[in-house]
Design an enzyme around this catalytic site. Structure first.
Site, PDB file in Angstrom:
ATOM      1  N   ASN A  57       0.838  -1.198   0.000  1.00 30.07           N
ATOM      2  CA  ASN A  57       0.000   0.000   0.000  1.00 30.07           C
ATOM      3  C   ASN A  57       0.880   1.257   0.000  1.00 30.07           C
ATOM      4  OD1 ASN A  57      -1.882   2.046   0.499  1.00 30.07           O
ATOM      5  ND2 ASN A  57      -2.157   1.476   2.643  1.00 30.07           N
ATOM      6  N   GLU A  63      -6.744   5.445  17.291  1.00 31.30           N
ATOM      7  CA  GLU A  63      -8.123   5.161  16.882  1.00 31.30           C
ATOM      8  C   GLU A  63      -8.900   4.382  17.927  1.00 31.30           C
ATOM      9  OE1 GLU A  63      -8.178   3.286  13.054  1.00 31.30           O
ATOM     10  OE2 GLU A  63      -6.957   4.864  12.130  1.00 31.30           O
ATOM     11  N   HIS A  84      -2.968  -0.218   8.339  1.00 27.64           N
ATOM     12  CA  HIS A  84      -2.627  -0.493   9.743  1.00 27.64           C
ATOM     13  C   HIS A  84      -3.778  -1.178  10.477  1.00 27.64           C
ATOM     14  CE1 HIS A  84      -4.578   3.484   9.779  1.00 27.64           C
ATOM     15  NE2 HIS A  84      -4.974   3.183  11.010  1.00 27.64           N
TER      16      HIS A  84
END
Length: 160
Positions: free
Chosen positions: A118, A153, A127
């Site tokens: 990527n 996150e 990730h």
């Protein structure tokens, strides 16, 4: 091709792209540092929106990106990278789940290879892909950065 570098909580990032959109986000630290190629022109203006959105992301104020992207890859890689964008913020999928998402359930290893190639990490959230057993697996920026992104996150609670 234009490029610029920005500071981030996960280290310096190199952004590169052209009039079609962002081609690359490269980590400048770690095992495989990304540096400008010969002939690239340093110019942060084309990346104004990407820089702003990355800053918002790192500040916890952005969950999705909407900057023009122009990744270069095979048809299969592009399918995988597009599917990565469907992984919700704060969530993780296994390579097998990602393979099923692109309707290639037997292709988890090929999906893993495409994931590893990527060119636009963070915005195309590679990730967020983990091992089937919940373990953190390879990441171009290194596992420390992968862990930092998942922690940002809130996506590591179920992993450890």
């Amino acid at each position: 091709m234009y490029y610029c570098t920005i500071a981030s909580p996960v280290g310096a990032l190199l952004l590169a792209g052209d009039e079609l959109g962002l081609h690359t986000i490269g980590f400048q630290d770690g095992k495989h540092p990304c540096h400008p190629e010969k002939g690239w022109l340093k110019n942060p203006r084309p990346f104004k929106a990407a820089i702003a959105q990355l800053c918002e992301y790192f500040a916890g104020q952005r969950r999705e990106f909407d900057v023009p992207l122009a990744p270069r890859g095979t048809e299969f890689q592009l399918r995988v990278w597009n599917a990565l964008r469907a992984i919700p913020y704060g969530s993780t999928w296994s390579y097998g789940q990602l393979a099923r998402r692109i309707r290639k359930p037997q292709a988890a290893r090929a999906v893993g290879a495409a994931n590893g190639q990527n060119p636009i990490p963070i915005i195309i959230p590679c990730h967020r892909v983990i091992g089937a057993d919940g373990s953190l697996t390879g990441f171009g920026g290194g596992l420390k950065i992968k862990r930092q992104l998942l922690e940002l996150e809130g996506g590591t609670r179920s992993l450890f």
